[in-house]
Design a protein around this motif. Structure first.
Motif, short mmCIF file in Angstrom:
data_model
loop_
_atom_site.label_atom_id
_atom_site.label_comp_id
_atom_site.label_asym_id
_atom_site.label_seq_id
_atom_site.Cartn_x
_atom_site.Cartn_y
_atom_site.Cartn_z
N LEU A 1 14.76 33.66 9.64
CA LEU A 1 13.94 33.46 10.82
C LEU A 1 13.97 34.52 11.77
CD1 LEU A 1 12.16 31.20 11.88
CD2 LEU A 1 14.17 30.12 12.97
N LYS A 2 15.10 35.17 11.92
CA LYS A 2 15.22 36.17 13.25
C LYS A 2 14.35 37.39 12.54
CE LYS A 2 19.94 35.35 14.39
NZ LYS A 2 21.32 35.61 14.31
N VAL A 3 14.16 37.56 11.20
CA VAL A 3 13.42 38.57 10.91
C VAL A 3 12.07 38.35 10.78
CG1 VAL A 3 12.69 39.81 8.90
CG2 VAL A 3 15.19 39.74 9.06
N VAL A 4 11.62 37.02 10.69
CA VAL A 4 10.42 36.79 10.83
C VAL A 4 10.06 36.81 12.21
CG1 VAL A 4 8.62 34.79 10.57
CG2 VAL A 4 10.23 35.34 8.75
N GLN A 5 10.70 36.40 13.04
CA GLN A 5 10.29 36.42 14.69
C GLN A 5 10.23 37.82 15.14
OE1 GLN A 5 13.82 34.08 16.12
NE2 GLN A 5 12.46 31.78 16.09
N SER A 6 11.13 38.63 14.76
CA SER A 6 10.90 40.07 15.22
C SER A 6 9.74 40.84 14.61
CB SER A 6 12.25 40.78 14.58
OG SER A 6 12.28 42.00 15.09
N TYR A 7 9.48 40.45 13.34
CA TYR A 7 8.21 41.03 12.77
C TYR A 7 7.02 40.48 13.46
CZ TYR A 7 4.10 40.56 9.67
OH TYR A 7 2.79 40.30 9.34
N ASP A 8 6.81 39.02 13.86
CA ASP A 8 5.83 38.44 14.92
C ASP A 8 5.54 39.10 15.80
OD1 ASP A 8 5.31 36.64 12.85
OD2 ASP A 8 6.49 34.97 13.60
N ASP A 9 6.78 39.58 16.73
CA ASP A 9 6.80 40.20 17.93
C ASP A 9 6.03 41.51 17.89
OD1 ASP A 9 7.34 40.72 20.64
OD2 ASP A 9 8.95 41.88 20.13
N VAL B 1 -2.35 43.10 10.32
CA VAL B 1 -1.01 43.46 10.16
C VAL B 1 -0.39 42.27 9.15
CG1 VAL B 1 1.10 44.04 11.28
CG2 VAL B 1 -1.07 44.45 12.22
N GLN B 2 -0.05 42.81 7.94
CA GLN B 2 0.67 41.82 7.09
C GLN B 2 1.86 42.44 6.67
OE1 GLN B 2 -2.78 42.60 4.36
NE2 GLN B 2 -3.01 40.51 4.44
N GLY B 3 2.90 41.44 6.58
CA GLY B 3 4.09 41.53 5.94
C GLY B 3 4.20 41.74 4.30
N ALA B 4 5.00 42.56 3.94
CA ALA B 4 4.94 42.96 2.40
C ALA B 4 6.34 42.72 1.92
CB ALA B 4 4.17 44.01 1.84
N HIS B 5 7.25 42.18 2.46
CA HIS B 5 8.55 42.15 2.12
C HIS B 5 9.16 40.83 1.73
CE1 HIS B 5 13.11 43.08 2.46
NE2 HIS B 5 12.62 44.25 2.32
N PRO B 6 10.07 40.61 0.88
CA PRO B 6 10.56 39.24 0.45
C PRO B 6 11.26 38.70 1.76
CG PRO B 6 11.26 40.80 -1.32
CD PRO B 6 10.56 41.50 -0.29
N ALA B 7 11.90 39.23 2.52
CA ALA B 7 12.39 38.93 3.85
C ALA B 7 11.60 38.02 4.70
CB ALA B 7 13.26 40.03 4.79
N LEU B 8 10.37 38.29 4.61
CA LEU B 8 9.39 37.79 5.49
C LEU B 8 8.55 36.59 4.81
CD1 LEU B 8 7.33 41.17 6.75
CD2 LEU B 8 9.16 39.73 7.95
N ARG B 9 9.19 36.25 3.87
CA ARG B 9 8.69 34.84 2.87
C ARG B 9 10.07 34.17 2.71
NH1 ARG B 9 6.47 38.74 -1.76
NH2 ARG B 9 8.23 38.69 -3.09
N TYR B 10 11.19 34.47 3.37
CA TYR B 10 12.24 33.73 3.27
C TYR B 10 12.84 33.75 2.01
CZ TYR B 10 10.66 31.54 7.81
OH TYR B 10 10.24 31.38 8.97
N THR B 11 12.61 34.71 1.01
CA THR B 11 13.17 34.76 -0.17
C THR B 11 13.98 35.94 -0.72
OG1 THR B 11 11.33 35.95 -1.31
CG2 THR B 11 11.03 33.53 -0.96
N GLN B 12 14.31 36.58 0.49
CA GLN B 12 15.41 38.02 0.29
C GLN B 12 16.75 37.25 0.09
OE1 GLN B 12 14.46 41.40 0.39
NE2 GLN B 12 16.47 42.09 0.71
N VAL B 13 17.34 37.65 -1.03
CA VAL B 13 18.70 37.11 -1.26
C VAL B 13 19.72 36.98 -0.01
CG1 VAL B 13 20.79 37.00 -2.86
CG2 VAL B 13 18.45 37.57 -3.84
#
Length: 1139
Positions: free
Chosen positions: A651-659, A677-689
């Motif tokens: 969630l912190k990663v997604v919030q920082s990315y949104d900003d 502007v589009q995220g293309a990383h697993p962390a931005l879909r909550y699936t990074q291990v």
């Protein structure tokens, strides 16, 4: 099975020959040849005459064709059902075996000798070896007993009815106890059940010496201790059992004695206390009454069912399908199950009340039965088969006051569902309604989901917990004041307490759950020479919870206002946990607050509720409750103070990315506008291990690099913490100013990276490092890798000019890779981000799955994106389950999907955003079958990628998929066994430890240089300091550390480049300290000498032939040289290549 075909001029029909079954159809034009008993089924061609070949279809054939068209999605489903029925019905050979054994047993039983009359409590006439199958509690009861020959021996139950099915073949034999052994008052105080048990013991004593009986054991009918049975198997086979019931003569006891409001167990006799109330104030004993009454009616039930069955030709097939459906859902066996007898009676009810027609097929009967179950609540509105019950028969209301589920038999006196709990019936209803939902969905393989997929509790329920020491339920009965229920259940404290525990948990969990289910205690079985097992001897009681994800994790239980009459009830339920609280809306209400900061702690709020309620109201200590709702989650937990499974970090990663995204949109001064502007990383879909964590740098760990002023670690320090670059794609608008040359486009992109970096530095003081391919932005202790994209660039990469000066458009790897990075991955990320918003446990399931794939060294073959899509399919098409409500159950279903899906013959369709219609499914399947050989082994189709399966194009290979499937099946078996069996050593990480004995060489790495060491399956007790600090605010400016530096993955890339043709290299990307090497078998075939192919090969000269073979000794030395400082040792495992 291959069919033998011949190229004869006349058309041929294939007729199977089967040794196990006799050819029943005598009207066939030509009989099939019989093959030897050991042979497989062989198809022999049969010639048809011209008149036979062009004969018009009969009325029956026309009916079948019409039925297949109107009832089934396709004729395949009809054929599958028919095949299944052939599979479960008994063959003629088996029936002959059963008839022969039943005849033998009947002959033996009719020769049982008499014994002298004794008191019921005098067991001296029984020989020492054989014991009585009954718990004699209390010890004494009145009455006299003697052994004598049975009045009659009859077949009852499913076998004579024709509804007996494999795999568990039970043949029921009713032995009638002669009337002179019994007394009309034997219904009182367990006299009849004890005489019945003594009679069975007498039969066992006589049969024990016979050589014509194989094994002989006692059991109980559906777990009811008042109804013991004798199980006999023939000496030469264990494929079926004969179950001997002892019954009173029909009509011996008056049915009115067994009214659910009458008492047949006296309190004075049961407790041994003299304070005897009058009979009118004695508590009713409905369960005891129905147990005894059940023995009076089996022959009448058989006659009734035979009459119904004779009217409906598909009756036995309909019952068989219903039994298979129940068996797959674990509802057909054990105490209080919905058994085959109830399934037959349910179908009979539908036929006699004209809810289904006698002419319906088995398929229609099953469908209508499930539809009826889904829409009828027998806990509120019971049903009855009694047409004209006599005046003494109880009313439905009287049955409802005594039992939770009501289904009355044709006599009008017996509730056949007396032992079924309301929760079991609700589970049956839920299963039926889920089945009806996906039955009509043409995109689901209905047959497989309905009848072929097992649904064990651990894979069906989101959370499971067990009550381990069942003896503790005795004190629960005391606390809950259940003496009357104990008398009714003849001292079985487990079944007496169970309904009360279930209603207590239902009340406490309330809106948090859809459904609570419980395991059905298996029928006990024991040797005829052993005492009857105690009630506590059964396995732990398991309970399953189906959660509402949006409410289950709430830490606040808000009650009624303080002055409300319901407040006292709330306080009584929650005890000292309930307290008055004032809320922001001004309300002052009773409330209970549970512990839980992170999501993984909140997920276990149901555990806290269950432990608290059981301790408070039933005196069951927390140590007896074994909660297995989130055991597997441990492998992805991080954080020592507040454990987390990654939701908060993501969630912190997604919030920082949104900003960052908002700030990029608002930038002014760029030559072209930003269009997306589009995220293309697993962390931005909550699936990074392990999601990237904000890093606060310890500057004493680093020194400044002279030119770029970046931070590099000092030489003596361990490898610095790995900093994940989070990919962000920034699309610029199209314009005529964009060049049409690939190199020029790259230069423009590099210029954009420079401009973006300067603007972000000037406006927001972010540290930026522009590169030709990307721009790294250091923000909030995280690194975002911004890549500028131009939508026409892939097209430009596909275009080239040939020698004649013509423009040629040809697809190539470079264009595909760019399209994947800038179009497909961002789209997948945003789609899966949406799925996470809909299903809160999606991300955690993905993290568990990818942790397992990494730990088992498969992450190179099944990529992150492919793994996320596999998990998405579990949520989008969960049939026959509901979408996973917890990470653990999602992980178990993933292992089941991986190990049981038919990858060879089927595409896995992931219907993202529900964009695919039924026609698309057909199109995908047809395309897949047409070009199967050229497609990837694991084929995943999505709405944007129906025919290429781009996510699995590069892997896995056939061999790797076979290994993945095998390891997944084994992991599932081990994990489910461990989760459900508390006596096992509790170590769920065992499924995360890969078997390394299959590999040829193991390269052991120096832990100091493995930056992700803390993420290992078994992390070291002491880790190294890697240049990060804890506590304090994280600044966005400052010097930039080393980004994306992982020596292990860089070393692996070098190994694959240098020796990829000779070996495969495997490593756990999450802190693995071993690289496993597997030599490719083809690489060790000696090859003719060529100067271009002498790398890592040694030359062998034999006569005039010069050949080269791989020089293993030199290769292993190269491994060491290439990984100097990173490698601790190289261990050559296979002797033929060790040095």
């Amino acid at each position: 099975m291959k069919k033998e075909q011949t190229d004869a001029e006349e058309p041929l029909e294939m007729t199977p020959s089967d040794s196990a079954h006799e050819a029943e159809d005598t009207e066939a034009p030509v009989k099939a040849k019989r093959s030897k008993p050991d042979d497989k089924v062989v198809y022999h061609p049969v010639k048809l005459s011209r008149s036979d070949l062009y004969r018009p279809p009969t009325a029956q054939e026309l009916n079948q064709l019409k039925e297949a068209e109107s009832l089934f999605h396709c004729s395949l489903l009809k054929m599958q059902m028919e095949e299944l029925l052939k599979e479960v019905t008994l063959s003629e050979h088996r029936k002959r075996q059963i008839d022969s054994f039943v005849q033998t047993v009947t002959g033996l039983l009719q020769a049982v000798p008499d014994s002298p009359e004794v008191e019921v409590s005098d067991l001296s006439w029984l020989s020492g070896a054989v014991k009585i199958p009954f718990l004699l509690m209390p010890k004494m009861t009145k009455g006299r007993f003697h052994m004598t020959t049975p009045a009659s021996v009859d077949l009852i139950g499913s076998y004579p009815l024709g509804t007996c099915t494999k795999p568990r073949i039970m043949v029921d034999l009713a032995v009638t106890i002669p009337g002179n052994v019994l007394h009309p008052k034997d219904v009182l105080n367990q006299r009849y059940p004890r005489k019945r048990a003594l009679y069975l013991a007498g039969l066992a004593q006589y049969l024990v010496s016979s050589s014509e009986i194989g094994t002989m054991r006692y059991s109980c009918l559906h777990g009811n201790r008042l109804r013991p049975v004798l199980l006999l198997t023939p000496p030469d086979s264990s494929s079926f059992m004969v179950r001997v019931h002892a019954c009173p003569p029909p009509g011996f006891f008056k049915p009115s004695r067994f009214h659910p409001q009458r008492n047949n167990i006296r309190t004075e006799w049961y407790t041994g206390l003299q304070t005897a109330p009058s009979e009118s104030s004695e508590p009713p004993t409905p369960h005891y009454n129905s147990s005894v009454l059940g023995d009076l009616l089996p022959r009448a039930h058989l006659q009734f069912l035979s009459a119904v069955s004779s009217q409906c030709s598909a009756f036995s097939e309909g019952v068989a399908l219903l039994k298979v459906w129940l068996r797959q859902r674990e509802l057909d066996q054990g105490t209080g199950c919905f058994n085959g007898f109830l399934a037959s009676m349910l179908l009979a009810y539908l036929l006699t009340t004209r809810k289904v027609s006698n002419t319906m097929t088995a398929y229609q009967l099953l469908r209508n039965s499930l539809n009826f179950l889904a829409s009828t609540d027998m806990t509120v509105n019971g049903i009855s088969l009694a047409k004209n019950p006599d005046s003494t028969a109880p009313s439905l209301a009287e049955f409802h006051s005594a039992f939770q589920v009501v289904f009355v038999d044709p006599s009008g006196h017996l509730n056949m569902c007396a032992d079924v709990t309301a929760c079991t019936y609700k589970q049956l209803q839920h299963e039926a309604s889920v089945s009806m939902q996906f039955w009509d969905n043409p995109t689901v393989d209905g047959f497989h989901s309905l009848l072929m997929t097992p649904k064990p509790m651990i894979r069906t329920s989101d959370h499971v917990f067990q009550l381990c020491e069942l003896a503790k339920l005795q004190s629960s009965c005391k606390k809950l004041n259940l003496l009357n229920e104990l008398m009714d259940h003849s001292g079985n404290y487990v079944h007496a307490a169970l309904p009360f525990l279930l209603s207590l948990l239902q009340q406490g969990l309330g809106q948090r759950i859809h459904l609570i289910t419980h395991s059905l205690s298996p029928d006990p079985e024991w040797s005829v020479e052993s005492e009857a097992p105690k009630h506590k001897a059964q396995p732990p009681l398991s309970f399953g919870l189906l959660l509402r994800p949006e409410l289950a994790a709430s830490v606040l239980e808000r009650g009624p206002p303080a002055d409300s009459p319901r407040a006292a009830e709330f306080r009584q339920l929650w005890g000292p946990r309930s307290e008055l609280r004032r809320f922001q809306d001004g309300g002052i209400t009773e409330a209970v607050l549970w512990e839980g900061e992170s999501m993984c702690q909140k997920r276990l709020v149901p555990k806290q509720i269950i432990s608290h309620l059981l301790q408070l109201h039933a005196e069951i200590p927390e140590s007896c409750v074994r909660y297995v709702g989130a055991m597997v989650d441990d492998v992805i937990k991080t954080g020592s103070e507040v454990p987390s499974t990654g939701e908060e970090d993501s969630l912190k990663v997604v919030q920082s990315y949104d900003d960052l995204s908002r700030k990029l949109w608002r930038l002014e001064g760029l030559p072209l506008a930003i269009t997306a502007v589009q995220g293309a990383h697993p962390a931005l879909r909550y699936t990074q291990v392990f999601p990237p964590q904000p890093l606060k740098l310890d500057y004493s760990f680093f020194e400044r690099e002279k030119t770029a002023r970046s931070l590099v670690p000092k030489e003596d320090k361990p490898c610095p913490a790995y900093i994940t670059p989070i990919t962000v794609i920034c699309h610029m608008e199209g314009s005529g100013k964009w060049p049409h040359d690939r190199l020029a486009i790259r230069h423009i992109r590099a210029a954009f990276h420079n401009s973006l970096g300067e603007l972000l530095k000037n406006h927001h003081n972010y540290t930026c490092r522009p590169c030709p391919t990307h721009l790294d932005v250091w923000k909030d202790g995280l690194v975002f890798r911004v890549q500028v994209a131009y939508h026409r660039e892939p097209q430009v990469l596909r275009e080239s000019v040939n020698a004649e000066g013509l423009l040629v458009v040809r697809d190539n790897e470079e264009a595909q890779a760019l399209e994947m990075a800038t179009i497909h991955k961002p789209l997948l990320t945003s789609t899966l981000h949406g799925l996470q918003q809909e299903h809160p446990s999606f991300g955690a399931v993905c993290r568990l799955v990818k942790r397992w794939l990494g730990a088992q060294l498969f992450s190179e073959d099944i990529t992150e994106d492919a793994a996320d899509l596999l998990v998405a399919s579990l949520f989008l098409q969960p049939a026959p389950f509901t979408p996973p409500g917890s990470p653990q159950v999602g992980f178990l279903r993933f292992l089941h999907l991986l190990s049981s899906f038919d990858w060879r013959n089927n595409p896995l369709v992931v219907n993202l955003n529900n964009q695919l219609a039924a026609t698309d499914y057909t199109e995908i399947k047809n395309e897949f079958m047409a070009s199967r050989e050229s497609l990837p082994v694991m084929f995943i189709a999505t709405p944007k990628d129906k025919i290429t399966s781009m996510w699995t194009k590069r892997g896995p290979s056939v061999q790797m998929l076979q290994r993945v499937v095998m390891v997944a099946a084994e992991s599932l078996k081990v994990l489910e066994h461990q989760l459900m069996d508390g006596s096992q050593i509790q170590d769920v990480r065992v499924v995360m430890r890969p078997p390394l004995d299959a590999y040829d060489v193991l390269i052991h790495l120096n832990p100091k240089q493995v930056p992700l060491l803390g993420q290992a399956v078994d992390p070291p007790a002491v880790n190294f300091s890697r240049g990060g600090m804890t506590g304090g605010a994280i600044q966005s400016g400052g010097a930039l550390p080393v980004i994306d530096y992982n020596p292990v993955s860089l070393y692996l890339a070098e190994l694959r480049e240098a020796f990829g043709d000779l070996a495969l290299f495997f490593c756990d990307p999450h802190g693995g300290t071993v690289i496993a090497v597997l030599w490719k078998p083809k690489a060790f075939i000696s090859m003719p000498f060529k100067t271009s192919q002498v790398s890592a090969r040694s030359v062998e000269v034999t006569g005039e032939e010069v050949k080269t073979v791989p020089n293993v000794e030199a290769i292993l030395e190269d491994f060491l040289i290439m990984g100097k400082g990173l490698i601790k040792s190289v261990d050559a495992r296979t002797e033929k290549w060790s040095f």
